[in-house]
Design an enzyme around this catalytic site. Structure first.
Site, PDB file in Angstrom:
ATOM      1  N   ARG A 148      30.205  37.223  40.716  1.00 39.54           N
ATOM      2  CA  ARG A 148      29.649  38.283  39.848  1.00 39.54           C
ATOM      3  C   ARG A 148      30.244  38.108  38.451  1.00 39.54           C
ATOM      4  NH1 ARG A 148      33.683  41.549  42.838  1.00 39.54           N
ATOM      5  NH2 ARG A 148      35.335  41.968  41.315  1.00 39.54           N
ATOM      6  N   GLY A 149      29.811  38.974  37.532  1.00 40.92           N
ATOM      7  CA  GLY A 149      30.387  38.995  36.189  1.00 40.92           C
ATOM      8  C   GLY A 149      30.249  37.652  35.496  1.00 40.92           C
ATOM      9  N   TYR A 194      48.723  41.817  33.320  1.00 46.44           N
ATOM     10  CA  TYR A 194      47.493  41.013  33.148  1.00 46.44           C
ATOM     11  C   TYR A 194      47.626  40.105  31.920  1.00 46.44           C
ATOM     12  CZ  TYR A 194      42.520  40.148  32.086  1.00 46.44           C
ATOM     13  OH  TYR A 194      41.313  39.561  31.800  1.00 46.44           O
ATOM     14  N   LYS A 200      47.551  35.872  31.462  1.00 43.90           N
ATOM     15  CA  LYS A 200      46.591  35.146  30.622  1.00 43.90           C
ATOM     16  C   LYS A 200      47.330  34.312  29.574  1.00 43.90           C
ATOM     17  CE  LYS A 200      42.908  36.521  32.736  1.00 43.90           C
ATOM     18  NZ  LYS A 200      42.062  35.553  33.426  1.00 43.90           N
TER      19      LYS A 200
HETATM   20  N1  LIG Z   1      35.657  41.755  31.588  1.00 40.46           N
HETATM   21  C1  LIG Z   1      36.345  41.556  30.483  1.00 40.46           C
HETATM   22  O1  LIG Z   1      36.323  42.374  29.551  1.00 40.46           O
HETATM   23  C2  LIG Z   1      37.142  40.292  30.305  1.00 40.46           C
HETATM   24  C3  LIG Z   1      37.658  39.997  29.031  1.00 40.46           C
HETATM   25  C4  LIG Z   1      38.373  38.828  28.850  1.00 40.46           C
HETATM   26  C5  LIG Z   1      38.574  37.953  29.893  1.00 40.46           C
HETATM   27  N2  LIG Z   1      38.051  38.266  31.122  1.00 40.46           N
HETATM   28  C6  LIG Z   1      38.275  37.287  32.190  1.00 40.46           C
HETATM   29  O2  LIG Z   1      37.006  36.787  32.584  1.00 40.46           O
HETATM   30  C7  LIG Z   1      37.069  36.378  33.955  1.00 40.46           C
HETATM   31  C8  LIG Z   1      35.940  37.038  34.739  1.00 40.46           C
HETATM   32  O3  LIG Z   1      36.110  38.438  34.653  1.00 40.46           O
HETATM   33  P1  LIG Z   1      34.928  39.472  34.983  1.00 40.46           P
HETATM   34  O4  LIG Z   1      35.041  40.567  33.973  1.00 40.46           O
HETATM   35  O5  LIG Z   1      33.660  38.755  35.178  1.00 40.46           O
HETATM   36  O6  LIG Z   1      35.519  40.074  36.354  1.00 40.46           O
HETATM   37  P2  LIG Z   1      34.810  40.598  37.685  1.00 40.46           P
HETATM   38  O7  LIG Z   1      33.422  41.028  37.438  1.00 40.46           O
HETATM   39  O8  LIG Z   1      35.784  41.561  38.266  1.00 40.46           O
HETATM   40  O9  LIG Z   1      34.765  39.244  38.580  1.00 40.46           O
HETATM   41  C9  LIG Z   1      35.961  38.671  39.028  1.00 40.46           C
HETATM   42  C10 LIG Z   1      35.600  37.554  39.985  1.00 40.46           C
HETATM   43  O10 LIG Z   1      36.816  37.023  40.532  1.00 40.46           O
HETATM   44  C11 LIG Z   1      36.762  37.146  41.948  1.00 40.46           C
HETATM   45  N3  LIG Z   1      38.106  37.346  42.469  1.00 40.46           N
HETATM   46  C12 LIG Z   1      38.989  38.328  42.186  1.00 40.46           C
HETATM   47  N4  LIG Z   1      40.092  38.186  42.942  1.00 40.46           N
HETATM   48  C13 LIG Z   1      39.901  37.085  43.704  1.00 40.46           C
HETATM   49  C14 LIG Z   1      40.665  36.441  44.702  1.00 40.46           C
HETATM   50  N5  LIG Z   1      41.872  36.887  45.083  1.00 40.46           N
HETATM   51  N6  LIG Z   1      40.159  35.332  45.287  1.00 40.46           N
HETATM   52  C15 LIG Z   1      38.939  34.854  44.941  1.00 40.46           C
HETATM   53  N7  LIG Z   1      38.171  35.423  44.004  1.00 40.46           N
HETATM   54  C16 LIG Z   1      38.650  36.532  43.407  1.00 40.46           C
HETATM   55  C17 LIG Z   1      35.840  38.336  42.205  1.00 40.46           C
HETATM   56  O11 LIG Z   1      35.278  38.333  43.517  1.00 40.46           O
HETATM   57  P3  LIG Z   1      35.983  39.108  44.773  1.00 40.46           P
HETATM   58  O12 LIG Z   1      36.521  40.402  44.232  1.00 40.46           O
HETATM   59  O13 LIG Z   1      34.894  39.263  45.787  1.00 40.46           O
HETATM   60  O14 LIG Z   1      37.062  38.205  45.242  1.00 40.46           O
HETATM   61  C18 LIG Z   1      34.773  38.041  41.170  1.00 40.46           C
HETATM   62  O15 LIG Z   1      33.939  37.004  41.606  1.00 40.46           O
HETATM   63  C19 LIG Z   1      38.458  36.774  34.450  1.00 40.46           C
HETATM   64  O16 LIG Z   1      39.320  35.651  34.368  1.00 40.46           O
HETATM   65  C20 LIG Z   1      38.883  37.827  33.459  1.00 40.46           C
HETATM   66  O17 LIG Z   1      40.293  37.929  33.368  1.00 40.46           O
HETATM   67  C21 LIG Z   1      37.354  39.405  31.365  1.00 40.46           C
END
Ligand SMILES: NC(=O)c1ccc[n+]([C@@H]2O[C@H](COP(=O)([O-])OP(=O)(O)OC[C@H]3O[C@@H](n4cnc5c(N)ncnc54)[C@H](OP(=O)(O)O)[C@@H]3O)[C@@H](O)[C@H]2O)c1
Length: 251
Positions: free
Chosen positions: A23-24, A161, A165
């Site tokens: 997702r995401g 967090y 990073k």
């Molecule tokens: N959203 C933001 O504002 C933002 C900003 C900057 C950077 N980021 C980075 O962008 C990346 C994606 O974030 P997102 O916002 O798309 O997050 P998200 O929607 O919460 O998706 C996170 C993904 O990681 C998986 N995941 C989490 N824990 C896991 C585990 N223990 N083992 C395997 N898979 C795992 C989740 O699936 P399951 O939960 O089913 O495992 C999901 O597929 C991350 O690295 C995040 O730190 C996000």
């Protein structure tokens, strides 16, 4: 390992493993790479219907599984499956991560450990696993770490967090140097974008971020994926860099 680059170019990745591709941003990266003709493997703890659908639509080019990134043995098994089905992995996107929404003084010891284990220790293990196999096969490849603007600017409620990073940004630079040009290792650091992870942000915080962003909107996953694709596929000499995609909110 020698720090001396040889003159061969690193070819575009053709089999890419995306952690957290359910997702995401991870799902957006998987979809975009498939559109670009790449064979893609993706895992998360839960395989979502969206990821299942992609796997059903592209049975020869997609392999998905339910794997917890902190379970190294399960990750090893998944990597072997991917290689059997799609061929040797020559690209890795470390995207899986968990967020945080607690002031440091109120964050439980177990929560700090879980954030570090998921966002820093596990991607280091997965990267080692994948690059060992690439090097063993004499392959060149590309690694992209999804980090965050939180590694460079302070945000309350995201102390552990942000530390993970920042750790991955630092690892990106050292690994690029250590691999001596056999692989291109970079990080993409997005600003905040809407997802399950950022759903904890309230309207006031989101408004504040938008007001501080010269481009006037939150980053969208669709604005991040071309940068990831470029680092995996294009012929560039970009190596050991952290590329910020946040509309200059952090400048
Ligand atoms: N959203 C933001 O504002 C933002 C900003 C900057 C950077 N980021 C980075 O962008 C990346 C994606 O974030 P997102 O916002 O798309 O997050 P998200 O929607 O919460 O998706 C996170 C993904 O990681 C998986 N995941 C989490 N824990 C896991 C585990 N223990 N083992 C395997 N898979 C795992 C989740 O699936 P399951 O939960 O089913 O495992 C999901 O597929 C991350 O690295 C995040 O730190 C996000």
């Amino acid at each position: 390992m020698s720090d001396t680059a040889d003159t061969q170019l690193v070819p575009p990745s053709s089999v890419v493993l995306v952690s957290g591709g359910s997702r995401g941003l991870g799902l957006a990266i998987v979809t975009d790479l498939l559109d670009a003709g790449v064979r893609v493997a993706a895992f998360a703890r839960t395989v979502t219907p969206e990821l299942e659908k992609l796997a059903a639509e592209h049975p020869d080019r997609v392999h998905v599984g339910a794997v917890d990134v902190t379970d190294l043995r399960a990750a090893q098994g998944f990597v072997r499956e991917v290689e059997q089905r799609l061929g040797p992995i020559d690209g890795l996107v470390n995207n899986a991560a968990v967020g945080q929404d607690s002031l440091h003084v109120h964050t439980a010891t177990d929560d700090i450990a879980r954030i570090i284990e998921t966002n820093l220790t596990a991607p280091l293990h997965l990267t080692r696993l994948v690059i060992r196999r690439m090097l063993g096969k004499g392959l060149r490849g590309r690694i992209v770490n999804i980090t965050s603007i939180c590694a460079q600017r302070g945000f309350p409620g995201l102390v552990a967090y942000s530390a993970t990073k920042g750790g991955m940004d630092a690892a990106t630079r050292s690994l690029a140097r250590e691999l001596g040009g056999r692989m291109l290792v970079n990080a993409v650091a997005p600003g905040f974008f809407a997802s399950e992870m950022s759903a904890v942000l309230g309207p006031t915080q989101l408004d504040q971020i938008v007001r501080r962003t010269p481009t006037g909107h939150l980053t969208e996953p669709v604005e991040v994926v071309p940068v990831v694709r470029m680092l995996l596929r294009d012929q560039t000499n970009i190596n050991g860099q952290v590329i910020v995609v946040d509309g200059a909110a952090s400048i």
